[in-house]
Design a protein around this motif. Structure first.
Motif, PDB file in Angstrom:
ATOM      1  N   THR A 220       0.698  -1.124  -0.035  1.00 40.05           N
ATOM      2  CA  THR A 220      -0.026  -0.118   0.070  1.00 40.05           C
ATOM      3  C   THR A 220       0.873   1.439  -0.009  1.00 40.05           C
ATOM      4  OG1 THR A 220      -0.077  -0.148   2.363  1.00 40.05           O
ATOM      5  CG2 THR A 220      -1.924  -1.151   1.182  1.00 40.05           C
ATOM      6  N   GLY A 221       2.064   1.020   0.097  1.00 36.81           N
ATOM      7  CA  GLY A 221       2.985   2.187   0.832  1.00 36.81           C
ATOM      8  C   GLY A 221       2.772   2.593   2.061  1.00 36.81           C
ATOM      9  N   VAL A 222       3.740   3.529   2.557  1.00 32.69           N
ATOM     10  CA  VAL A 222       3.871   4.158   3.859  1.00 32.69           C
ATOM     11  C   VAL A 222       2.645   4.875   4.288  1.00 32.69           C
ATOM     12  CG1 VAL A 222       5.146   5.172   5.657  1.00 32.69           C
ATOM     13  CG2 VAL A 222       6.137   3.620   3.768  1.00 32.69           C
ATOM     14  N   TRP A 223       1.964   4.670   5.540  1.00 34.79           N
ATOM     15  CA  TRP A 223       1.012   5.410   5.939  1.00 34.79           C
ATOM     16  C   TRP A 223       1.480   6.896   6.492  1.00 34.79           C
ATOM     17  CZ3 TRP A 223      -4.052   5.707   6.240  1.00 34.79           C
ATOM     18  CH2 TRP A 223      -4.779   6.382   7.281  1.00 34.79           C
ATOM     19  N   ASN A 224       0.953   7.942   5.927  1.00 36.05           N
ATOM     20  CA  ASN A 224       1.579   9.382   6.206  1.00 36.05           C
ATOM     21  C   ASN A 224       0.522   9.970   7.268  1.00 36.05           C
ATOM     22  OD1 ASN A 224      -0.705  10.147   4.635  1.00 36.05           O
ATOM     23  ND2 ASN A 224       0.478  10.490   2.921  1.00 36.05           N
ATOM     24  N   GLY A 225      -0.485   9.441   7.930  1.00 35.89           N
ATOM     25  CA  GLY A 225      -1.179   9.995   8.741  1.00 35.89           C
ATOM     26  C   GLY A 225      -2.556  10.090   8.189  1.00 35.89           C
ATOM     27  N   GLU A 226      -2.709  10.185   6.875  1.00 35.08           N
ATOM     28  CA  GLU A 226      -3.918  10.332   6.181  1.00 35.08           C
ATOM     29  C   GLU A 226      -4.135   9.492   5.184  1.00 35.08           C
ATOM     30  OE1 GLU A 226      -3.945  14.161   4.634  1.00 35.08           O
ATOM     31  OE2 GLU A 226      -4.466  15.303   6.377  1.00 35.08           O
ATOM     32  N   THR A 227      -3.122   8.718   4.549  1.00 33.68           N
ATOM     33  CA  THR A 227      -3.482   7.874   3.367  1.00 33.68           C
ATOM     34  C   THR A 227      -2.216   7.004   3.222  1.00 33.68           C
ATOM     35  OG1 THR A 227      -4.011   7.594   1.145  1.00 33.68           O
ATOM     36  CG2 THR A 227      -2.652   9.341   1.760  1.00 33.68           C
ATOM     37  N   PHE A 228      -2.375   5.956   2.796  1.00 34.69           N
ATOM     38  CA  PHE A 228      -1.294   5.158   2.221  1.00 34.69           C
ATOM     39  C   PHE A 228      -0.805   5.762   0.897  1.00 34.69           C
ATOM     40  CE2 PHE A 228      -3.594   2.057   4.651  1.00 34.69           C
ATOM     41  CZ  PHE A 228      -2.335   1.590   5.474  1.00 34.69           C
ATOM     42  N   GLY A 229       0.724   5.477   0.528  1.00 36.17           N
ATOM     43  CA  GLY A 229       1.323   6.066  -0.604  1.00 36.17           C
ATOM     44  C   GLY A 229       0.819   5.538  -1.836  1.00 36.17           C
ATOM     45  N   SER A 230       0.378   4.382  -1.990  1.00 37.51           N
ATOM     46  CA  SER A 230      -0.124   3.641  -3.082  1.00 37.51           C
ATOM     47  C   SER A 230      -1.489   3.847  -3.287  1.00 37.51           C
ATOM     48  CB  SER A 230       0.194   2.412  -3.284  1.00 37.51           C
ATOM     49  OG  SER A 230       1.485   2.131  -3.111  1.00 37.51           O
ATOM     50  N   LEU A 231      -2.292   4.477  -2.449  1.00 40.28           N
ATOM     51  CA  LEU A 231      -3.712   4.739  -2.155  1.00 40.28           C
ATOM     52  C   LEU A 231      -4.250   6.276  -2.199  1.00 40.28           C
ATOM     53  CD1 LEU A 231      -4.686   1.663  -0.273  1.00 40.28           C
ATOM     54  CD2 LEU A 231      -4.528   1.617  -2.826  1.00 40.28           C
ATOM     55  N   PRO A 232      -3.691   6.909  -3.077  1.00 40.80           N
ATOM     56  CA  PRO A 232      -4.003   8.400  -2.571  1.00 40.80           C
ATOM     57  C   PRO A 232      -5.318   8.772  -2.533  1.00 40.80           C
ATOM     58  CG  PRO A 232      -3.355   8.236  -4.916  1.00 40.80           C
ATOM     59  CD  PRO A 232      -3.088   6.863  -4.262  1.00 40.80           C
ATOM     60  N   TRP A 233      -6.213   8.133  -3.268  1.00 41.07           N
ATOM     61  CA  TRP A 233      -7.992   8.372  -2.996  1.00 41.07           C
ATOM     62  C   TRP A 233      -8.414   8.239  -1.748  1.00 41.07           C
ATOM     63  CZ3 TRP A 233     -10.337   4.304  -0.914  1.00 41.07           C
ATOM     64  CH2 TRP A 233      -9.920   3.061  -1.110  1.00 41.07           C
ATOM     65  N   MET A 234      -7.706   7.686  -0.932  1.00 36.43           N
ATOM     66  CA  MET A 234      -8.240   7.387   0.502  1.00 36.43           C
ATOM     67  C   MET A 234      -8.473   8.665   1.339  1.00 36.43           C
ATOM     68  SD  MET A 234      -5.757   4.218   1.943  1.00 36.43           S
ATOM     69  CE  MET A 234      -6.331   4.411   3.634  1.00 36.43           C
ATOM     70  N   ARG A 235      -7.631   9.750   1.077  1.00 36.58           N
ATOM     71  CA  ARG A 235      -7.573  10.892   1.754  1.00 36.58           C
ATOM     72  C   ARG A 235      -9.122  11.680   1.569  1.00 36.58           C
ATOM     73  NH1 ARG A 235      -3.646  13.124  -0.496  1.00 36.58           N
ATOM     74  NH2 ARG A 235      -2.174  13.084   1.396  1.00 36.58           N
ATOM     75  N   SER A 236      -9.851  11.393   0.385  1.00 39.85           N
ATOM     76  CA  SER A 236     -10.671  12.239   0.087  1.00 39.85           C
ATOM     77  C   SER A 236     -12.002  11.550  -0.414  1.00 39.85           C
ATOM     78  CB  SER A 236     -10.665  13.269  -1.095  1.00 39.85           C
ATOM     79  OG  SER A 236     -10.311  12.482  -2.354  1.00 39.85           O
ATOM     80  N   ASN A 237     -12.027  10.285   0.031  1.00 37.90           N
ATOM     81  CA  ASN A 237     -13.080   9.249  -0.311  1.00 37.90           C
ATOM     82  C   ASN A 237     -14.278   9.348   0.767  1.00 37.90           C
ATOM     83  OD1 ASN A 237     -13.919   6.619   1.407  1.00 37.90           O
ATOM     84  ND2 ASN A 237     -11.577   7.236   1.905  1.00 37.90           N
TER      85      ASN A 237
END
Length: 847
Positions: A220-237
């Motif tokens: 998924t890529g590293v968690w940055n506090g809001e989303t995973f690096g490979s799943l940027p859509w998580m921030r605004s879903n």
């Protein structure tokens, strides 16, 4: 109505009363005295009616499981399975009930042991109840205080991650909460794919998809506090709310739905893809009510080893996997369900070790992406590359191109071939049995005859020239001694090793005794002096029991290791001859390569390939350097040592017992690949010889098996014992000899005490932290303890060990108490003599 007529009626009423008392209806709870019956299809439902828990069946013949599914949906979507590895077969006697101690147990009348249990201790046995909650969580709780949860299914997910469930690591119990795929759509047992949380030393984390819980193929890529690096859509879903929790007891992710009327699941499919789907009430009438939001990896071609061993992936077919010529699917039933995890099997065994049989041959498979775990070989031509593979019984395929020669040993994994003919890789030549029919040459016989005629003429001409050249050379070199046969400084390590053309080699001195040539180059003493700068102190790598070891350098800049036999070692002559005889005949990636030798006067010298990373003990027992051996490297080293020993015991031309396995005899190349060295103590035994005896016991204390140390009896099980000690040392980072802790005389005793007390994880080397999967660590400790059992009969063979290491689905036996753990006085002062050089050689020790 007479008395006789009332009896059946009363009996019927009584049965109805008993069923009402002791069976379960669609309530969301049940407690002690009640049960769920597979025969009666009993179940419980959550209060909302969304989820149902009960028995379901899969496969042919039918196998029965206890699970949870969405109740109202068309098509049963199972979200949790209790007994996925231990199916029921008799529904008429299968039931879920409470045991006397308050635990839930899944029973079948024909079995004395439960098929599944919550397995908790110190429960208030009279006040526990089970409930299926509205979020799909099946819990065991205190009936008098519903907020007290003793056990919950969310802590033991199968292939599905439910909203509200946790995925991560339970630090207290050291148990990872991960998803593991079903084997196929008809079999919920453990499949090859898993999703787990990886935590890095700096505190960052990401989810990874793995094949066999070892090979990462997507993250998924590293968690940055809001989303995973490979799943940027998580921030605004607008659908999911993700959260990260980390405290002293656990680290995990969970998620919830903004709209509680929706239903959603995340699961890992049996094909290795992670999918997230939602269901809306408007979809209820559809044949497939689920809407796919996303799937990763996006293409099945990115799933590692989807087609199993020797299977080939084709990217545009309805059945993505196929077997190459000479192979067939492991199971037609499994492949019908698109389950290729077991891969392909050979139709005919290879002929490698059958001297009287025809030779194997190679089938060309065009345009294949290269499988991993290849081994680079220094062959400069396609023919020599083919010969390198043919002469190595472990080699199963090779390829040769402008970059050089690559060979593969063992099963080929992750082969892919685009069906549209697009350029993806290179031609791979797969080894097939001589019994496998080759492609017919009908219609091309005239071409063959022309080629044969040309080859015969050319061969005749070459022979004539060779004879003339040989006669001229003999006349020119007449009177020269054999001792000056080869200049080490001019030797090229990038070429294959052949015998010197005049027949001079390390065993010439033994020809008078009728001993056979070993085809090993003999170098002059003068050239050895030049390579080592006159055995300069600056080039000295260390000193073993048989003499010093020096680093040498050739004119081409290539490095070598030079082992000198000490003139003071009266015991070393036999060991020197032994080592040259044995190692020259052994070719395996996990055995050190002997390049040649030197015999002049009293000097007896062995020339080896140089190992830049020295020996295993150089890192393993050093508080600072051991951190360079992370868990991936340690597991790689354990696997390599096991493969090398398996070759010695079963697949080499001679069955060989090493007799001195220890960390200082495991060398590490530039990529930390382990290589077994020092064959001075090794012995050859016959193929049918199970045990041999010696009057001279040699080796290193702490690694010798009890039957060898006490009675002089050695066998392949002696090496297995030493391997078990090595494995436990690698896992713990501690030496076996001189190890004292909690009253244990040695590491074996300490490991046994922890195993017996179900605290095996405390054996782990704490300096490098926990591995991704602690179950792997416990499995390796189990294997190590099986290897060090006192009775040789109880120990596995190296073939068994390799199978247990490479296949996590192979069940393990419970070990018996190891040798050397009872009847000793821990105050005895034991002196350990070890090799002190960084290239490592054995020490002779008296009995």
């Amino acid at each position: 109505m007479g008395l006789d007529g009332t009896r059946p009626f009363l009996l019927f009423v009584l049965l109805l009363f008993l069923r009402a008392c002791f069976s379960v209806n669609t309530d969301d709870t049940f407690s002690k005295g009640q049960s769920l019956s597979a025969m009666n299809t009993d179940s419980i439902s959550s209060k909302s009616g969304r989820y149902e828990l009960g028995f379901f069946e899969r496969g042919t013949p039918p196998k029965f499981y206890l699970g949870i599914w969405f109740k109202r949906l068309v098509g049963q979507k199972i979200v949790w399975v209790a007994n996925r590895e231990n199916h029921l077969s008799d529904p008429s006697t299968s039931r879920l009930e409470f045991s006397e101690d308050g635990n839930l147990v899944l029973l079948e009348a024909s079995s004395k042991k439960p098929f599944w249990s919550t397995n908790l201790e110190n429960l208030p046995s009279n006040s526990t109840e089970a409930a299926l909650l509205d979020d799909g969580n099946f819990v065991l709780r205190d009936r008098s205080n519903l907020s007290t949860i003793f056990w919950e299914s969310f802590d033991h997910p199968t292939d599905t991650w439910m909203p509200g469930g946790k995925l991560g690591i339970d630090k207290a119990g050291k148990v990872p909460k991960q998803l593991i795929s079903w084997k196929n759509s008809d079999d919920p047992s453990l499949g090859p794919f898993s999703l787990s949380l990886r935590i890095y030393p700096n505190g960052s984390s990401e989810f990874i998809l793995q094949w066999n819980r070892s090979q990462v193929y997507w993250s998924t890529g590293v968690w940055n506090g809001e989303t995973f690096g490979s799943l940027p859509w998580m921030r605004s879903n607008p659908i999911y709310n993700y959260s990260f929790v980390s405290n002293a007891n656990e680290t995990y992710f969970n998620y919830s739905l903004y709209n509680s009327s929706m239903m959603s699941i995340s699961f890992i499919d049996s094909t290795g893809q992670l999918e997230q789907k939602t269901w809306l009430s408007a979809n209820e009438s559809k044949s497939d009510p689920w809407d796919l939001l996303w799937a990763n990896p996006k293409s099945l071609s990115d799933v590692y080893a989807l087609c199993g061993a020797f299977g080939i992936y084709h990217d545009n077919t309805s059945h993505p996997c196929d077997c190459p010529k000479g192979f067939e699917p492991f199971s037609d039933t499994q492949t019908t369900l698109n389950d290729w995890s077991s891969g392909c099997l050979r139709r005919h065994p290879l002929q490698c070790e059958n001297r009287n049989a025809k030779k194997d041959w190679f089938q060309k498979i065009p345009n294949i992406t290269s499988p991993i775990n290849w081994k680079a070989y220094s062959a400069v031509s396609a023919r020599r590359c083919e010969l390198a593979c043919m002469n190595n019984c472990s080699c199963t395929a090779y390829t040769h191109n402008s970059s050089g020669c690559l060979i593969w040993e063992g099963a080929l994994l992750n082969m892919q071939q685009p069906s549209d003919g697009g350029e993806a890789g290179q031609d791979i030549y797969l080894r097939l049995s001589a019994d496998e029919p080759q492609i017919s040459t009908k219609g091309t016989k005239w071409k063959v005859w022309v080629i044969v005629a040309v080859l015969v003429a050319a061969t005749g001409l070459i022979l004539c020239l060779s004879v003339c050249f040989s006669i001229k050379r003999k006349l020119k070199h007449k009177g020269e001694t054999a001792a000056s046969s080869n200049d080490l400084m001019l030797f090229d390590l990038s070429t294959e090793i052949h015998a010197i053309s005049d027949g001079t080699n390390c065993q010439d001195s033994d020809k008078k005794r009728g001993k056979k040539d070993v085809e090993l180059p003999l170098f002059s003493y003068e050239s050895v002096l030049a390579a080592t700068d006159n055995f300069s102190t600056a080039n000295k790598l260390g000193e073993g029991g048989f003499g010093p070891v020096y680093k040498g350098k050739l004119l081409r800049g290539q490095e070598i290791a030079v082992k000198m036999l000490s003139k003071r070692s009266g015991q070393g002559i036999e060991e020197f001859r032994n080592e040259t005889t044995l190692i020259a005949k052994l070719q395996h990636r996990n055995l050190v390569k002997l390049l040649g030798c030197c015999i002049e006067g009293d000097e007896k010298i062995l020339i080896y390939e140089y190992m830049p990373n020295k020996s295993l003990d150089f890192y393993l027992f050093d508080p600072a350097k051991k951190q360079m051996l992370d868990w991936g490297t340690r597991i790689h080293i354990i696997e390599g040592i096991a493969q090398g020993l398996l070759y010695l015991h079963q697949y080499s031309r001679l069955r060989i017992i090493h007799r001195d396995m220890k960390p200082s005899n495991i060398l590490l190349d530039s990529e930390m690949n382990p290589k077994i060295s020092d064959f001075g103590m090794a012995r050859i035994v016959g193929d049918n010889e199970l045990q041999a005896n010696t009057n001279r016991i040699v080796g290193t204390f702490g690694y010798m098996s009890p039957e060898y140390a006490m009675e002089g009896l050695y066998s392949i099980k002696s090496d297995v014992f030493s391997f078990g000690v090595l494995l436990l040392e690698i896992v713990s980072g501690k030496k076996n000899t001189g190890f004292y802790n909690h009253g244990s005389l040695n590491l074996l005793g300490y490991a046994w005490e922890l195993w017996r007390d179900d605290q095996s994880l405390e054996l782990m080397d704490s300096t490098i932290g926990y591995p991704t999967s602690t179950s792997i660590l416990v499995r390796y400790i189990n294997i190590g303890l099986l290897c060090v059992q006192e009775n040789p009969v109880d120990r596995p063979t190296m073939l068994d060990v390799v199978s247990m290491i490479s296949n996590e689905h192979v069940p393990l036996l419970t070990p018996k108490q190891p040798a050397f753990t009872v009847g000793r006085n821990p105050t005895i002062n034991l002196t350990e003599n070890c090799s002190i050089n960084s290239v490592t050689f054995s020490v002779m020790e008296a009995r």
